[in-house]
Structures are given as C-alpha cells and as structure tokens.
Scaffold this active site. Sequence first.
Site, mmCIF file in Angstrom:
data_model
loop_
_atom_site.group_PDB
_atom_site.id
_atom_site.type_symbol
_atom_site.label_atom_id
_atom_site.label_comp_id
_atom_site.label_asym_id
_atom_site.label_seq_id
_atom_site.Cartn_x
_atom_site.Cartn_y
_atom_site.Cartn_z
ATOM 1 N N HIS A 42 -41.392 53.405 18.898
ATOM 2 C CA HIS A 42 -42.373 54.445 18.595
ATOM 3 C C HIS A 42 -42.397 55.535 19.666
ATOM 4 O O HIS A 42 -42.542 56.711 19.362
ATOM 5 C CB HIS A 42 -43.757 53.800 18.471
ATOM 6 N N LYS A 84 -46.481 70.318 12.897
ATOM 7 C CA LYS A 84 -45.756 69.051 13.024
ATOM 8 C C LYS A 84 -46.210 68.103 11.922
ATOM 9 O O LYS A 84 -47.351 68.169 11.465
ATOM 10 C CB LYS A 84 -46.040 68.414 14.391
ATOM 11 N N GLU A 86 -46.192 63.824 11.106
ATOM 12 C CA GLU A 86 -45.889 62.508 11.664
ATOM 13 C C GLU A 86 -46.498 61.413 10.808
ATOM 14 O O GLU A 86 -47.275 61.672 9.890
ATOM 15 C CB GLU A 86 -46.303 62.404 13.130
ATOM 16 N N HIS A 88 -48.381 57.558 10.037
ATOM 17 C CA HIS A 88 -49.308 56.506 10.464
ATOM 18 C C HIS A 88 -49.220 55.391 9.428
ATOM 19 O O HIS A 88 -50.214 54.962 8.844
ATOM 20 C CB HIS A 88 -50.735 57.052 10.611
ATOM 21 N N GLN A 311 -59.229 56.843 20.364
ATOM 22 C CA GLN A 311 -58.934 58.195 19.880
ATOM 23 C C GLN A 311 -59.710 59.276 20.640
ATOM 24 O O GLN A 311 -60.564 58.985 21.459
ATOM 25 C CB GLN A 311 -59.276 58.267 18.391
#
Length: 728
Positions: A42, A84, A86, A88, A311
């Site tokens: 990752h 971007k 990505e 999850h 977070q």
Amino acid sequence: MDKETIKAHKISDEEYAQILEILGREPNLLELGVISAMWSEHCSYKSSKKYLNGFPTKAPWVIQGPGENAGVIDIGQGMAAVFKVESHNHPSFIEPFAGAATGVGGILRDVFTMGARVVAGLNSLKFGDIHDEKCGKHQKYLVKGVVNGISHYGNCMGVPTIGGECAFDECFNGNILVNAFALGVCKSEDIFYAKAEGVGNPVIYVGSKTGRDGLGGAVMASDSFNEESKSLRPTVQIGDPFSEKLLMEACLELFKTDYIVGIQDMGAAGLTSSSFEMAGRSGSGMKLYLDKTPMRESGMTPYELMLSESQERMLICAKKGYEDKVIEIFKKWDLDAVVMGEVTNTGKMELFWHDELVGLIPIEPLSEKAPILSRPTSEPKYLSEIKNYKFELKSSVQELFIQMLQNENINNKAFIYDQFDSSVQTNTIKADGRLGASVIRIKENGASVAMAIECNSRLNYVNSKIGAALAVASAGRKVACTGAKPLAISDCLNYGNPQNPEVMWQFAQGCEGIKEACKELNTPVVSGNVSLYNETEGVSIYPSPTIVSVGVLEDANKTLKASFEKENLSVYLLGESLGEFSGSMVMKIQDKKVSGSLKELDYKAELALWDLLYKANQNSLLECANSVGIGGIAMTLAKMFAISSVGANLTSDFDDEKMIFDESASRAIIGLSKENEEAFLNLAKEFGVKAYKLGVSTSQKHFKLDSIELSKAELDKLYFESFKEQIQ
C-alpha cells in the site's frame, strides 16, 4: 525478534535480512511496525513501481505529475486543477459505511493539502452479483452502506459529488471496489508540496486527536481476504466529516500566509508515512516527540501512535519562528495543533518517548529507496480457452434490448446519485444522471472542467492491455463529448494478488496499455493509486484499471449536453462499427460469458473523433453528443432518449441486426439541427471521421430503432425504474 512477530507484520525472511543490514542490529517492535507499514504494498508500491515508471507524465499543461499528494494541470488564466483518484476497497468490504466515508475523506485531504479548494467528487463502484442466492442480499447491504458512507462524508463537507459509475459482476462477490476521485481548483502559483526541509524547522501535528482506529490499515490493505478477515473491523478508520471541514478551512486559511515549508496529510500508515514521505522527498532527517501527540485514548504506546490511521490529521513543516501563528489558526478552528518535532540533516527518523530515544531508522530505505520487487509473470491459462468464442444472436433484438436496458449495469442509478448533493457550491453544469462526463464551471476564468471516470472490467479480463487502453480512450471520449479537450488522467489500478504470476502479468499488460494510450492520445498520467490483493479465498477480481480523464473547455457556456431537447434534430453515428462483441454486455446477458479477443484500438481514429467534436462545438454546430459504450448504439441511444423530452425514429442500416449492440471504440452519437448538417459533414470529412445518419428526433412519444419499438413511457420505465426494484 521472534518469528511469529515478524510474520504478523507480513515481513518476509528476505526483507528481515534487509532490515538487519539497514539498521545494523535487530529492530525493536516499534521499528518493525514502522518498517512493515512503509514496506507494505500500500505504501511502497513494491510490486507495481517498476511498471509505473514508464507512464508518460509530462506535457506543457502539466504543473505536477505523480509523486505528490495529487496531480496538477493548468486550466487557463493562472488557474490550476488539482486531482487524484484512489481506492478504499478492503475497508469498504469490511465496514461499508465507514470504509467508503473515510475513502472520500482521504482523497479530499490529498487535494486540499495541495492548496486547492475541492469543487467536485466522482466515484467508481464495483459490487458482486445482487441476484445471487448466497451473497445477493449481502451485496445489496454493501451497496447501501457504501453509497450512504460516500454521501454522508461528501455532503457534510459541502463538496458536490457530480458523477460516477457503478457495475455489478460475480467476480466482485468477495472483493468490492470503491474508488473515489476529487478535484480542486486554485491559482497556479499557490500550490503547496509535501516537503520537510530546513534544519531546525518545527514539525507540527494538526487536526483531530489520535486514537487506536485504523491500526495496521496499510498492512491489511496489502493482503488478500479469507475467513479470518471478518475480524478486521477494528482496522477500519472512523471518519468525522465535520472535523475535516474545519481542517480544510483552517488549511486554506494557512495557505494564504507564508508560514509553512510543506504539508502532508496522514493517510495510510498515519504519522509514519507522512513523516517519512516529507523527510524522504527533501533528503532530510526528522525528530518526533511522540508523547506530545494529541491522544483520544489513554495508555497509547509509541507503536500505536506511529501506526494509527485516525482520520482528519495533517503534518506541517513550518518556518522556524512561525509556530505560534500556525497553531493560532488551527486553534481558531477548534482543532488540535502541537509542535511535536523538528527537521534535522541526519537522514534518520529519531523517535522519542518522554525524551528517551525509542526508535532510530534511516529514512531513504523506507521512502525514496524502498525495495522494489520483480515478481514472476505468466500469461493466464484461461485466455486460450476464451479467445475463439464468437457471439451469435439467439433471441430477438427487441427481447435483448429490453433485458439490457433494465440490467443493473446499464439502467439508471438515481437510487445512488440522488443521495449525493451535486449542486452545492453552485458550479455544477452537468451532473450524474445526465450521461457521459460531469462538468463544473470555473468562475475565476469562465472555463469549464469536464471529468469522466471509466473502467470496463470485462474487457480487461478478455485482454488486459487493450482493455486498459480502452478505459483511457473511453474516459477521454466522454470528456470530448462535452466539447472539452481531454488533457490528463489519474488512474486507480485495482488487481488481484501480485503473488500470482497470472495477476502480475495482467497488471504489467494493463500498465503497458495505459502507457501506450496516454502517449498516443496525449493525456499524461498526473496522479494515481495501486490497489492489489483484491482476492478472496484464492479468487481474484477481474483486472480493473479505473481511469479518470480531465479536460477543459475555455467557455463554460459552450458545454454540450447528452440529451435531445428538440424535435427534428438529425441523429448521427460518428466512427466505424467493427463488430466488437468480445467481453460485451450483450454476450454477458445472453450467453452468461465473458469471452473473445479484443481488436486493437485505432488511436488516430480516436483522436480524430475528439478533435472533430471539439471543433464542431467551437463552431456551434452541435446540440448534443454522447460516447458509444456498453451495449453499443442501442443502449447509448436508449439512454439519451430516456433522459430527453422527445421521441426517436431511427434506422441503423446495418446488414446484421446484432450490430446495434456492437461495442467498437472511437464512436459517438450526436444531434444537430438540419441547417448545420452540411457544415458538420464537411468538417467530419476534413477530420476523416465517417458520419452515418440514423434518423431524427420526433414530437411523438415513441422510440424506434430498426425493428425495436417502444413507447416513451415503456422506455422510461425500463431505464428509470428497474434499479430501484433490483436493489430493494
């Protein structure tokens, strides 16, 4: 260090030998945890990096390519778009609401960390078979949880979610895909980077407090699923969009000052990755005093503090002497802010706990020079079994047309996009549900930015190289159909287990396809993400490289729709129909197969179509346009007229009636007024693009294409009502 502890950290014998060499001694538990996270798939991209290095990343309009938090392109008059995409995936399968929500939170931070206000979000969602007796109910639960998580976070942040795609296939029964994209806008001169340089400059932790949520998340996302994965819920982070909103506003206020050197969000591997990445990019060292970390829970250890993925947190390298001013801004927004370290020139990460040195690790071997693997590859055996399969009609085209239009891979997803606030910030021109690319207005320069997210996993299963190239072309074509010029892409490469040579072959081929397409179509890669280990009990997903294409139209008022809003418009098919049924939706629905072998993409034809659409729109010749995709012209026309207020009387003139389901690339449907036909046809000839007249839009509430006939009410019911029933 005992073998069980090393194994629990997913460190191989070879890697452990490297650790001993780097440190010159045995690591302690904290150091092992940090190295394990930084060397995880990752964070390190160890299996994929060698293939990503060949991507085209430069163009005159590219301000920042891969390697930063997000990519940046020039969109005119001193403005820049920062974006971007990505994944999850793993967290969203384990805990759909929290996993999807924090996926959105993470991508938003990647963008606003660069100094941009986030103005749009997209998503690409892949789920398993919702009709399956064993897992269908669970897949519906996942759909609802993921959509709820995305909408909750995006809506609370005040960021419009303006588009996306959603697909269903049994290959995703054990691993769903949740890919989130965000785009922000800022002045070209106001971009901030993730760096930590200047000896003695303070390192400041800002944002929410650190808890134990997300511990080991980066390592978890670097492994495949099995029965034990159900116990991984504690590794899923918990997001708080209201804290992130405060963090974003505080950061944007900070960016108006000259107090800082660099900034990095704490994503995967939390404090570990943010500190190592900032120092690594700058060739610096760093001291961190971990006991100063704002903690949400008592009794937290240095190991937990370094690896927590709580977070809404950032790490800032400030200019010496400006610490108090930085802290003051974050306190004003009711956020934690503490000086917890400083930049050094040692090239090492020095970790302290109540003034005792508890970790000492060289930075470069964990960041810029992390190990790169060269895994074995071999062509998948299934390819020889599927390549010669030919599609033939076994039922009437009317019957297939109805089956396809109500299929969950084609029908309208209002159930999903109605949960997203698409109009907040008042910049949205074209949102989800209006087909094709989504478009926002840039008030600062009068332009519009178009963006489309695309991935057809079936095509990538049939041919990983051509399938990936087609994703680049298709996303760009959708952008071109709004009248915009495609400029760059962001990619999210979702594949199976890299320890399987066949999966690694698919990945290598996919990268080759993206590289080739981006070069030929002049849309460089400016950002991206890799998600491997999308495998459960030894079964990998289909290769799924998600591509987002971003383009610019200088005058936002010229944005093209995808719907026919007037009667008596001429309907044209642009481009050649070559009979591409390999991996097609019609084959999947009729034959329950994903087979065949794809034709090579004709890049000249693709570019010519994009250029024609741009020029024709600049000359105000077009009323609407839409890319031909899944289900061929039959589904493209059906959807265009379903969202329109008029009917259609159309004839394809194909010799073979199944050709209306052909999924050949480099094609679009356009609508134009009769007075513009001659000028347009001359222009099409100039660009070498074939144009075939299909018919006209009519005042009658009726849809006719060759032998297919439905009332507008029937068409609308099939398209708009089916998914609501399927998902209940």
